[in-house]
Scaffold this motif. Structure first.
Motif, PDB file in Angstrom:
ATOM      1  N   TRP A  55     -46.858  59.859  12.705  1.00  0.00           N
ATOM      2  CA  TRP A  55     -46.424  59.217  13.958  1.00  0.00           C
ATOM      3  C   TRP A  55     -46.773  60.062  15.174  1.00  0.00           C
ATOM      4  O   TRP A  55     -46.726  61.285  15.124  1.00  0.00           O
ATOM      5  N   THR A  57     -45.158  61.005  17.688  1.00  0.00           N
ATOM      6  CA  THR A  57     -43.940  61.291  18.429  1.00  0.00           C
ATOM      7  C   THR A  57     -43.844  62.743  18.868  1.00  0.00           C
ATOM      8  O   THR A  57     -42.930  63.126  19.590  1.00  0.00           O
ATOM      9  N   GLY A 111     -38.786  64.637  17.897  1.00  0.00           N
ATOM     10  CA  GLY A 111     -39.732  63.641  17.406  1.00  0.00           C
ATOM     11  C   GLY A 111     -39.757  63.518  15.896  1.00  0.00           C
ATOM     12  O   GLY A 111     -40.657  62.907  15.330  1.00  0.00           O
ATOM     13  N   GLN A 113     -39.500  61.949  12.968  1.00  0.00           N
ATOM     14  CA  GLN A 113     -39.345  60.558  12.546  1.00  0.00           C
ATOM     15  C   GLN A 113     -38.577  60.527  11.227  1.00  0.00           C
ATOM     16  O   GLN A 113     -38.888  61.271  10.304  1.00  0.00           O
ATOM     17  N   TRP A 182     -41.096  57.713  23.848  1.00  0.00           N
ATOM     18  CA  TRP A 182     -42.290  57.985  23.026  1.00  0.00           C
ATOM     19  C   TRP A 182     -41.974  58.873  21.837  1.00  0.00           C
ATOM     20  O   TRP A 182     -42.466  58.665  20.752  1.00  0.00           O
ATOM     21  N   ASN A 183     -41.099  59.877  22.030  1.00  0.00           N
ATOM     22  CA  ASN A 183     -40.866  60.766  20.899  1.00  0.00           C
ATOM     23  C   ASN A 183     -39.570  60.467  20.148  1.00  0.00           C
ATOM     24  O   ASN A 183     -39.330  61.008  19.076  1.00  0.00           O
ATOM     25  N   ASN A 184     -38.766  59.661  20.740  1.00  0.00           N
ATOM     26  CA  ASN A 184     -37.535  59.270  20.037  1.00  0.00           C
ATOM     27  C   ASN A 184     -37.124  57.890  20.527  1.00  0.00           C
ATOM     28  O   ASN A 184     -36.463  57.757  21.557  1.00  0.00           O
TER      29      ASN A 184
END
Lengths: 605, 216
Positions: A55, A57, A111, A113, A182-184
């Motif tokens: 991902w 992220t 980030g 995931q 975007w990252n979370n």
């Protein structure tokens, strides 16, 4: 000594009091556990990045070079902070740097995931604290707290503002509703109530804070570089130069966000900015570590020189060590001699008491309530720790040694001066005697011989041969007495030496010597009277000694060698030449004799 | 003969003046320092001056310097320097430029009328006068390889008198020999010592003194 009131001694008064040495065991424990935690945290971050990999992220999850830069920056800063902590356990700078390193890695956790939501949320809230920590570090370095009250207030304010914005953002941000996420985009354990409008406002406030902090870090670094003295610049540049980059890249990031609020590794601008930010932080870490290495090198240099000083200290060696340690070539050390109530330098010469001024400060070194020495040095070098290290531990012995030596040298200098004065007074007295003989006894003797001659003439005229014979004898006696007076006056002080110089005086000495004497090479130039007198006496003494030793003949050579007048006499025997050595030594010269040659070196410049 | 006497000690100065008066030498003036002497010489143009080597203000080389000034400025004025120093170096300095009409006598001889008056007359005749004590010291100097060892005692005697500045005629009178004998002696001496000066000239005294001072 009345002026030296110890109640007014500035904070440096205890420079020579040994720094408390921490017990060995806890130090090692701190070292091991601190580095263990930092490494563990980094490994955990690597694992997190690995899991996140598919991902986009995090920056480090998306591209290997980004991961390298990211980990180099975070791990580097933590390690540098731990080094600082070991080197200066009492300072907060190391702790701040370590925390900053850890916080730098927080976005990797944000980030993560499918990671634990709480961990992601905490990381999200903590990440913005990175810049305040860096600002604090750069404002206060090498200490942990800024010097000025205003700066301390600013640092607190920045921590508070960042903390409030960050926490508030978490409280009102529903990541699923955030268009710029975007990252979370899934987890927020702290969500109180989703308020998109407030969230948007706080996001902008956060970006503006980053802009302000970046600019602030840049300004602080630039300001400290510009305002500091040469010594300060030299010491702090490895930290302040990367500070410029960290501040600049943070500000650039904020500006980019203001233009396009959606960031991520897939955008070239943000990807490049991340590389710039990460390597700036890495440079900062290297700079911090470098100051520690520099301090270690200095300390070992001090230790080395201190042991040298302990063995055979050269005069003034401590001043050289301090100059090196403080990067201040103009450092001056003056030792206080309580017995004679004055200051002397390392070679024992009397010096004036140093006064502060023109970027220079004066540090008093006090032991057991007694003033030992004063050090005048660059104001920027007035770092208590540095001076304490330099003078405090290993070199303390050297200070004592050098002070004792300076004291002895000072006494020697006094003695030498007094010897010179005694010799000069003796010479002056001899000259006075010679003049008195000439103006008094010799003139009277002339008058007497004149009168006796008149009387003899009268006796001859009166036809009294008996009286004439007596008076003839009297004339001869007077004549003989006059010659003896002349010789006596010459022996007391050879007037030709002062009037015509060494050349003619030595020629005359050789002419009247009771054994063959050759004089060669006498310079035509005139020297100071004590020098000519000493050289003359060495020559005369060698003739006397040669006569006693029965060597048959004397060969004398006089010449100038640099700043010395050298007198060599072959055939003077082996001495001892105590009187001559005293005479030459009294004006700072030296005398040596072996089987063939007597050699005197007399300073003449 | 008209003479000027310069000495800072009044007793000595007046003694000399009386002695010269008794010998029929006119004293044209007296000075007690070097400047006074130079002024008097310029004004009186005497035949000779008698000057003490040590005079005010510093009592170092004033008399010698004044004597050299007079030699340079008034070549026709004879100069007799009185000194209490047995220093051949001073004597040499005095005569080295012009060994005619100049003399260096020890002060302790000054009241021996014969020596003083004889010296002045020789100077007036253009001869050179060097004190016998100085010459005796030079001749008697201890030398490692003494070049004077080759001389007969008569030759040494003649050498001493040459060094004192005497002419052949004066030496002949002193030794009760004829002048030709003295000439033969001097030629022989100069040959033995390797001196290339003309043994008959006035300047031979310079060569002899320089030789005696340099050989060691």
């Amino acid at each position: 000594m009345a002026g030296h009131s110890f109640s007014q001694i500035p904070e440096w008064h205890n420079v020579l009091v040994a720094a408390p040495v921490p017990a060995h065991r806890p130090r090692r424990l701190v070292r091991c556990s601190g580095f263990g935690v930092a490494l563990g945290f980094t490994v955990a971050t690597v694992v997190v990045i690995r899991f996140t990999a598919p991902w986009a992220t995090t920056y480090s999850g998306s591209w290997l070079p980004a991961a390298v830069a990211d980990l180099a920056a975070g791990l580097g800063l933590m390690l540098a902070g731990l080094l600082l902590l070991l080197e200066w356990p009492g300072r907060a700078a190391g702790l701040i740097a370590t925390l900053a390193g850890a916080v730098w890695l927080a976005p990797d956790w944000t980030g993560w995931q499918d990671g634990p939501p709480l961990a992601r949320t905490i990381a999200m809230v903590a990440a913005p604290l990175f810049l305040p920590l860096v600002l604090n570090l750069l404002l206060a370095f090498p200490g942990g707290s800024p010097h000025s009250a205003l700066a301390r207030l600013a640092v607190r304010g920045v921590y508070a503002a960042t903390g409030i914005v960050s926490v508030a953002w978490a409280l009102f941000r529903d990541p699923r509703l955030d268009p710029h996420c975007w990252n979370n985009c899934t987890d927020n354990s702290f969500l109180l109530s989703a308020q998109p409008a407030i969230e948007r406002g706080l996001e902008t406030a956060g970006i503006l804070l980053v802009l302000g902090l970046g600019t602030g870090i840049f300004a602080v670094s630039a300001g400290r570089l510009a305002r500091g003295t040469r010594t300060a610049r030299h010491r702090l540049a490895p930290v302040l130069l990367p500070g410029l980059l960290v501040g600049g890249s943070a500000a650039a990031q904020a500006i980019a966000l203001l233009r396009t609020p959606l960031e991520g590794p897939q955008f070239a601008v943000f990807s490049a900015l991340f590389q710039a930010r990460a390597w700036s932080v890495w440079a900062l870490a290297v700079g911090l570590a470098w100051t520690v290495v520099g301090a270690r090198l200095t300390r070992s240099a001090v230790g080395r020189v201190a042991s040298d000083l302990g063995d055979a200290p050269a005069p003034g060696a401590l001043g050289a060590v301090l100059a090196k340690v403080t990067n201040d070539p103009g450092v001056e050390v003056a030792y206080w001699l309580p017995e004679s109530g004055r200051f002397v330098d390392g070679s024992g010469r009397t010096v004036r008491e140093a006064a502060p001024g023109r970027g220079k400060v004066v540090t008093r070194i006090v032991r057991k309530g007694q003033l030992v020495a004063i050090v005048r040095h660059d104001a920027a070098a007035a770092d208590a720790d540095r001076l304490e290290r330099a003078i405090g531990s290993a070199a303390r012995l050297a200070v004592d040694n050098e002070r004792l030596q300076a004291g002895i040298l000072a006494q020697l200098e006094d003695l030498r001066a007094s010897r010179t004065r005694i010799v000069e007074a003796g010479d002056a007295e001899r000259r006075r005697l010679e003049r008195n003989l000439h103006d008094g006894a010799q003139q009277r003797m002339l008058a007497l011989s004149y009168d006796v001659r008149l009387a003899r003439g009268a006796a001859a005229a009166a036809g009294d041969p008996e009286l004439e014979a007596i008076l003839t004898s009297a004339v001869e006696q007077a004549q003989e007495t006059a010659s003896q007076l002349r010789a006596l006056a010459h022996g007391i002080y050879p007037a030709i030496l002062t009037e015509a110089g060494l050349g003619l005086a030595l020629e005359s000495l050789a002419e009247s010597a009771p054994l063959p004497v050759v004089v060669r090479g006498t310079p035509d130039e005139r020297f100071p009277e004590p020098v000519e007198r000493a050289a003359y006496l060495v020559a005369a003494g060698s003739i006397d000694a040669g006569l006693d030793a029965g060597t048959g003949k004397i060969s004398i050579r006089v010449g100038r060698a640099g700043a010395h007048l050298v007198v060599e006499a072959d055939g003077a025997g082996t001495g001892p030449f105590t009187d001559l050595a005293d005479r030459v030594g009294a004006i700072g010269g030296s005398l040596a004799a072996d089987r063939v040659r007597l050699r005197a070196e007399i300073p003449c410049a | 003969m008209r003479v000027i006497v310069a000495d800072d000690a009044m007793l000595t100065r007046e003694g000399i003046v009386r002695l010269l008066g008794d010998a029929g030498i006119e004293v044209a003036g007296q000075a007690e320092d070097a400047d006074g002497l130079l002024r008097l010489v310029a004004a009186e143009r005497p035949d000779a001056v008698v000057v003490d080597i040590r005079m005010p203000p510093t009592y170092t080389g004033e008399g010698l310097a004044a004597a050299q000034r007079i030699q340079a400025d008034h070549p026709d004025v004879g100069v007799l320097v009185l000194s209490q120093y047995v220093e051949s170096g001073y004597a040499m300095r005095l005569i080295q430029d012009r060994p005619e009409g100049v003399g260096y006598l020890l002060k302790e001889r000054v009241f021996d009328a014969a020596i003083l008056v004889d010296g002045l007359r020789r100077i007036d005749d253009g001869e050179c006068v060097i004190d016998p004590t100085i010459v005796a010291r030079l001749i008697g100097r201890r030398r490692d390889k003494d070049p004077l060892a080759d001389l007969t005692s008569r030759e040494r005697e003649v050498l001493s008198l040459v060094a004192e500045g005497l002419s052949n005629t004066a030496i002949a009178n002193r030794l009760f020999v004829v002048e030709r004998t003295v000439e033969a002696h001097t030629t022989q001496i100069f040959r033995k010592l390797g001196l290339d000066a003309d043994p008959g000239s006035h300047r031979r005294v310079l060569a002899v003194l320089a030789f005696l001072r340099s050989s060691a």
